[in-house]
Design an enzyme around this catalytic site. Sequence first.
Site, short mmCIF file in Angstrom:
data_model
loop_
_atom_site.label_atom_id
_atom_site.label_comp_id
_atom_site.label_asym_id
_atom_site.label_seq_id
_atom_site.Cartn_x
_atom_site.Cartn_y
_atom_site.Cartn_z
N HIS A 142 -20.76 44.94 13.58
CA HIS A 142 -20.00 45.62 12.60
C HIS A 142 -18.64 46.20 12.77
CE1 HIS A 142 -23.49 46.07 9.53
NE2 HIS A 142 -24.35 45.91 10.63
N ASP B 248 -10.39 48.82 12.20
CA ASP B 248 -11.83 48.75 11.60
C ASP B 248 -12.27 47.40 11.47
OD1 ASP B 248 -13.75 50.27 10.25
OD2 ASP B 248 -12.13 51.45 9.09
#
Length: 465
Positions: free
Chosen positions: A155, A364
Amino acid sequence: MGRLVIVSNRVAQPRGSARAGGLEVALREALAERGGMWFGWSGEVSEEPEAAPRLVRSGRVQYATLNLSTEEHEGFYTGFSNSTLWPLFHYRIGLIDFHRSAFRAYRRVNARFAAALAPLLQPDDVVWVHDYHFIPLGSELRALGLRNRVGFFLHIPFPAKEVLAALPAHEQLVEALCAYDLIGFQTAGDLGAFTRFVTDEGGGTVDTASGTVSAYGRVTRAAAYPIGIETEAFAALAAGEAHSEEAERLRSSLAGRSLIMGVDRLDHSKGLPHRFEAFHELLGSYPDTRGQVTFMQVAPISRGEVAQYRALRRQLEALAGRINGKFAEFDWMPIRYLNRPLPRQTLAGFYRLARVGLVTPLRDGMNLVAKEFVAAQDPADPGVLILSRFAGAAYELSQALIVNPFDVDQVAAALNRALKMPLAERIGRWEAMMENLRTNTVGVWCENFLDDLAATALASPEEAA
Ligand code: ADQ
């Protein structure tokens, strides 16, 4: 089709919670459809590690959880996962804290969790492991002789090899990744960083067209699967919340001023100090914005046990205080800084009310807040997304105002532009982004990964041994 077994650090509650995000909902749906199991940490710490997982059944889904011992929590969770891998994979070499003892705890917990999971598996179960806490879990399952299809999804970003190489144990991690049948990344950038490591450092080969990776004596597949949200559901939630009691209270407190909104976990990857500085720069360099805008940053405390997070918190408190002290008027406070989490539906209504969504992480994996902000907008009067080029979401949401979060002047200029952007341009940009979000939902992401995993060849007995 065999059962689906999800492995993740935190396991969803069997009955779901009001705060459940899109990822949890999508995985729960996939489990309910095929039947299966969700396996991971209970979120609890006990003195001694437990031997067998606690089992709870709900419909066709079994939830299996293990506690961590105090020592495991410190070494595996706070230590190697959150003080080493997290900052390193977010390109923050200066923040990493590496201790061999924590790495040993990380490997021990992965081995213990694999050993607890193995007896619960049926031969045709498909196992899907999530995120950086459990990179070695697949290789531990293989070492126990398991031949099931096992896939992994990361992720968070996968760092460039020059950054990854700073970690003493880096090669063991990449080798462990290659034990999976399918390795999923958020973006083409992360995938490229991984394949470059494999070819340049690991002496392996990569067939880019098929995503086949041959390295460390194994053949596996790697591909990018950008995660999405439940677009229509979130849009409907936001429309329904547009006039909730909270939204009305917020609207009246703004007294006609434009709202700039930031929503993140309080984390050093999210670029919050730079973001506060950029807002400071906006007020300083564009005096006509003074008194006309309110910046609301929602940042609930996370990982309070890690020293670096406590330091970040103090830094932000000082910054918010300084900016408010400098610019506030008796009837206007420039920054509203909240360390409390807000319910999902309240946030959805607030996003719809905001003129600007300010999403400026320094790195991110994806950033779902950016996607949720877009989905929440009023089609007739949409707000503007300002998005860091270093968020995975920037690969898809190219119609946002894309910024370099380190460049405070550039972010201030983007804020000024967003606040003054004409309606036609706002609608054009929003429609382009929304089309992408409608196509690539979290449900599609889940299906794509599982279809590709099902299409991989099963490990041969020799490989499994
Ligand atoms: P996170 O770093 O936790 O996730 P993000 O993707 O921004 O970050 O958010 C995940 C979910 O948490 C979203 O549904 C969001 O609404 C919610 N959330 C975030 N901040 C919140 C807040 N202050 N209050 C309430 N809810 C909040 C990791 C990776 C990301 C990746 C996701 C999914 O770090 O890059 O997008 O996993 O793969």
